[in-house]
Design a protein around this motif. Structure first.
Motif, PDB file in Angstrom:
ATOM      1  N   GLU A 293     -11.199  41.435 -73.742  1.00 18.59           N
ATOM      2  CA  GLU A 293     -12.423  40.722 -73.352  1.00 18.59           C
ATOM      3  C   GLU A 293     -12.111  39.299 -72.890  1.00 18.59           C
ATOM      4  O   GLU A 293     -12.659  38.810 -71.883  1.00 18.59           O
ATOM      5  CB  GLU A 293     -13.397  40.712 -74.529  1.00 18.59           C
ATOM      6  CG  GLU A 293     -14.021  42.069 -74.808  1.00 18.59           C
ATOM      7  CD  GLU A 293     -14.737  42.130 -76.148  1.00 18.59           C
ATOM      8  OE1 GLU A 293     -14.607  41.167 -76.938  1.00 18.59           O
ATOM      9  OE2 GLU A 293     -15.405  43.145 -76.401  1.00 18.59           O
ATOM     10  N   HIS A 309     -17.369  47.966 -66.178  1.00 19.42           N
ATOM     11  CA  HIS A 309     -18.110  47.903 -67.433  1.00 19.42           C
ATOM     12  C   HIS A 309     -17.517  46.842 -68.340  1.00 19.42           C
ATOM     13  O   HIS A 309     -16.396  46.362 -68.123  1.00 19.42           O
ATOM     14  CB  HIS A 309     -18.067  49.259 -68.163  1.00 19.42           C
ATOM     15  CG  HIS A 309     -18.632  50.394 -67.384  1.00 19.42           C
ATOM     16  ND1 HIS A 309     -19.985  50.624 -67.268  1.00 19.42           N
ATOM     17  CD2 HIS A 309     -18.016  51.385 -66.678  1.00 19.42           C
ATOM     18  CE1 HIS A 309     -20.188  51.701 -66.529  1.00 19.42           C
ATOM     19  NE2 HIS A 309     -19.015  52.174 -66.154  1.00 19.42           N
ATOM     20  N   ASP A 310     -18.284  46.486 -69.392  1.00 15.75           N
ATOM     21  CA  ASP A 310     -17.732  45.640 -70.432  1.00 15.75           C
ATOM     22  C   ASP A 310     -16.581  46.367 -71.122  1.00 15.75           C
ATOM     23  O   ASP A 310     -16.562  47.603 -71.203  1.00 15.75           O
ATOM     24  CB  ASP A 310     -18.798  45.300 -71.474  1.00 15.75           C
ATOM     25  CG  ASP A 310     -19.906  44.427 -70.905  1.00 15.75           C
ATOM     26  OD1 ASP A 310     -19.652  43.722 -69.910  1.00 15.75           O
ATOM     27  OD2 ASP A 310     -21.025  44.460 -71.466  1.00 15.75           O
TER      28      ASP A 310
END
Length: 387
Positions: A293, A309-310
């Protein structure tokens, strides 16, 4: 859970692996009817299947299987593919009672004595064939092995499931081996972390455009791709306790391939894929997600392909991890997801829980409660395999 964790390293009464005995205990604390399903065991090839099943024109090139000094060996010309001490590590329990494939009934009985009713079994020494230079021989060995473990599955009546092997180096071979494997009833396959080299010597990159047809075939087959530790180890000589030093490196090999699934576009191109990470524990997952992340946030402007996407989405929708004894992973279970982890015994290896599986399972029950524990020790691997 801290008291449980304090007793697990080493478990009370744990003896050297060859002296361990199954011990189911009075109760595992699981809901009635829960079938304990080890998501990661290993089976050593004990029959000389390649020589027996190779066509006559290729018999002189077939790898051979033989028994020597307490272990089944795999090699050619009487020379094992593996160092002798490593073969001994792989065969810590008496291979004639259950660790070897020749005595499936003895194996089922031995696992049952430790409360384990079902298992998913990865190959042992056969991993030495993953990068066998003759690709025709390699693929033929894989196909014969898939037939063999399918026969074991049928004999086991739902107690044993084997991990198959496929051609991953050309899409036509991928489709062929996957179709054969599916027709045999094999539910998953080992996908190497290192794919080796192309015919011209170029290292294969799992996230390259050249690999898209291979992933197409895997996605269309609908079978989960299983990754397992065991391909890495010491990068330099180690004079003292090399096995232990190598294992510290060996149990944490997943990050590069994990990054390729997320950032290399594999999952964006193939949203139907399911991925399993085996024997590396579950505690690596939160740190890998956190780092991914942060890296995505820091480097997204430099990426040559957008990430759709995350980071968490890829884990939650595509991936599972197995563990044996993982107090830290259980502490972080809310981040990982109780439906994304699978308990395993790792029979018959040194680090196996065999002989104290009830203590390891009790830690799971203590961490998440009986109902969720039933998913971790049984339901999740059944979902992963589709059984």
């Amino acid at each position: 859970m801290s008291s449980q964790a304090g007793n697990i390293y080493p478990p009370e009464g744990l003896r050297p692996p060859k002296d361990r005995r199954g011990h189911t205990g009075d109760s595992l604390g699981l809901p009635p009817g829960t079938e304990v399903f080890s998501a990661d065991n290993h089976i050593s090839l004990a029959d000389d299947i390649f020589y027996e099943r190779f066509p006559e024109r290729l018999k002189n090139q077939a790898p051979r299987v033989w028994y020597e000094d307490g272990a089944f060996e795999l090699g050619v010309g009487g020379k094992s593919f593996l160092p002798g001490e490593f073969s001994q590590v792989l065969m810590q329990y008496d291979p004639l009672t259950g660790a070897g494939s020749a005595n499936l009934e003895g194996r089922i009985e031995e696992l049952g004595s430790d409360g384990i009713e079902k298992e998913l079994a990865f190959p042992n020494a056969l991993l030495a064939l993953l990068h066998y230079p003759d690709k025709e021989i390699r693929e033929l060995c894989f196909r014969i092995y898939n037939e063999y473990i399918a026969e074991l599955q049928e004999r086991s009546q739902g107690r044993f499931y084997g991990v198959g092997l496929i051609n991953w180096w050309d899409a036509k071979g991928t489709r062929k081996t996957l179709a054969e494997m599916k027709s045999l009833g094999v539910k998953t396959f080992l996908m190497p972390l290192s794919l080796g080299k192309d015919d011209d010597g170029t290292p294969l990159d799992s996230s390259s455009t050249a690999m898209i047809p291979v992933w197409d075939a895997i996605e269309e087959a609908g079978l989960p791709a299983s990754h397992h530790i065991g391909e890495t180890g010491l990068s330099a000589p180690c004079e003292v306790n090399a096995i232990a030093v190598g294992m510290v490196a060996n149990v944490a090999p997943f990050r590069e391939t994990f990054g390729k699934y997320l950032f290399g576009g594999i999952l964006d191109r193939h949203p139907g894929l399911r991925i399993g990470w085996f024997e590396g524990g579950a505690n690596w997952v939160p740190s890998a997600l956190q780092d991914a992340e942060h890296i995505h946030a820091s480097y997204h402007h430099m990426l040559n392909r957008p990430v759709e996407h995350d980071v968490q989405y890829y884990w939650d929708n595509h991936m599972y991890a197995s563990f044996m004894v993982d107090p830290l992973g259980l502490e972080l279970i809310d981040r990982i997801g109780v439906d994304r982890v699978m308990w395993s015994a790792d029979y018959p290896h040194n680090e196996s829980t065999f002989g104290y599986s009830e203590k390891s399972i009790a830690m799971v029950v203590d961490a998440v409660g009986p109902e969720k524990a039933a998913r971790v020790v049984s339901g999740n691997v059944k979902e992963y395999l589709g059984v």
